[in-house]
Design an enzyme around this catalytic site. Structure first.
Site, PDB file in Angstrom:
ATOM      1  N   HIS A 186       0.793  -1.230   0.000  1.00  0.00           N
ATOM      2  CA  HIS A 186       0.000   0.000   0.000  1.00  0.00           C
ATOM      3  C   HIS A 186       0.829   1.286   0.000  1.00  0.00           C
ATOM      4  O   HIS A 186       0.251   2.375   0.022  1.00  0.00           O
ATOM      5  CB  HIS A 186      -0.978   0.001   1.178  1.00  0.00           C
ATOM      6  CG  HIS A 186      -0.317  -0.037   2.519  1.00  0.00           C
ATOM      7  ND1 HIS A 186      -0.977   0.267   3.685  1.00  0.00           N
ATOM      8  CD2 HIS A 186       0.956  -0.354   2.910  1.00  0.00           C
ATOM      9  CE1 HIS A 186      -0.167   0.150   4.707  1.00  0.00           C
ATOM     10  NE2 HIS A 186       1.003  -0.233   4.267  1.00  0.00           N
ATOM     11  N   HIS A 187       2.155   1.187  -0.003  1.00  0.00           N
ATOM     12  CA  HIS A 187       2.980   2.398  -0.068  1.00  0.00           C
ATOM     13  C   HIS A 187       3.369   2.770  -1.500  1.00  0.00           C
ATOM     14  O   HIS A 187       3.872   3.867  -1.737  1.00  0.00           O
ATOM     15  CB  HIS A 187       4.253   2.232   0.765  1.00  0.00           C
ATOM     16  CG  HIS A 187       4.000   2.025   2.222  1.00  0.00           C
ATOM     17  ND1 HIS A 187       3.202   2.868   2.973  1.00  0.00           N
ATOM     18  CD2 HIS A 187       4.428   1.057   3.084  1.00  0.00           C
ATOM     19  CE1 HIS A 187       3.149   2.432   4.223  1.00  0.00           C
ATOM     20  NE2 HIS A 187       3.877   1.336   4.317  1.00  0.00           N
ATOM     21  N   ALA A 188       3.176   1.864  -2.434  1.00  0.00           N
ATOM     22  CA  ALA A 188       3.543   2.144  -3.830  1.00  0.00           C
ATOM     23  C   ALA A 188       2.538   3.102  -4.453  1.00  0.00           C
ATOM     24  O   ALA A 188       1.326   2.913  -4.351  1.00  0.00           O
ATOM     25  CB  ALA A 188       3.600   0.847  -4.626  1.00  0.00           C
TER      26      ALA A 188
END
Length: 221
Positions: free
Chosen positions: A90-92
């Site tokens: 979920h950080h991309a």
């Protein structure tokens, strides 16, 4: 009642065509360089390895996991619920990888479902993110897409604490280092229940079950 269950193994990892629906070609070209991969994964020694080694043993498994998320989303639309045992990157963001996240598997899944018209362009999608870290990559990727709804409960005292992305969260639930079981579960039950009651006509929901909320995790706090 009894629920039918079955296991699906992907036949191949997520393709460049699927991945490029959520990520720019410029970003994907950067993944040809070991230094960039090492930076995104926050593991500096990886920069010393040839990029083809990193692609085979690091990025390719992530592409398999991404395909798992795509398949799980398709199966959930058919049968009501499905689980992918990996993913949750979920950080991309559209043009950036960070926080050990290279491919936005949920973002790729949403855009792939829309591409194949399994999911309408304006049909509502809910993302419930209980990873200890704020899911800023997805919040940035879908910042202007109001058909995506975010419930994000995270430790605000640690990475990434992205205040701009926080503006996009529909139900923003920041916690502090040291929050323990009772506070956590009571807050989750109250906030998520009230949020779900306000939502209508959600077509598909993704639950990102981060294990770093467990006590003793070196990063979650």
């Amino acid at each position: 009642r009894e629920i039918d269950s079955y296991l699906i193994l992907p036949e191949y990892p997520a393709s460049n065509e699927e991945i490029s629906r959520a990520h720019t070609h410029r970003y994907l070209r950067r993944l040809q360089y070991s230094r960039y991969i090492a930076q995104a994964l926050e593991i500096s020694p990886l920069a010393l390895l040839p990029s083809f080694i990193l692609d085979e043993y690091v990025l390719k498994p992530m592409r398999w996991a991404t395909k798992g998320t795509i398949i799980a989303a398709e199966e959930a639309l058919k049968g009501g619920i499905a689980v992918n045992l990996s993913g949750g990157y979920h950080h991309a963001d559209t043009e950036k990888g960070e926080g050990f996240c290279i491919y936005s598997d949920i973002g790729i899944a949403i855009k792939t479902l829309r591409y194949h018209q399994y999911l309408g362009e304006h049909e509502k999608v809910l993302i419930v993110d209980l990873d200890a870290h704020q899911g800023q990559g997805l919040e940035r990727m879908f910042y202007d897409d109001k058909s995506i709804y975010f419930f994000d409960m995270y430790n605000k005292d640690i990475y990434p604490n992205d205040q701009w992305a926080q503006k996009r969260i529909n139900c923003n639930v920041p916690l502090h280092i040291g929050s323990e079981d009772r506070e956590y579960l009571e807050t989750l039950n109250k906030k998520l229940t009230n949020f779900l009651r306000r939502l209508k006509d959600i077509k598909l929901a993704f639950y990102n079950a981060g294990t770093d909320i467990y006590k003793g995790d070196p990063l979650g706090g």
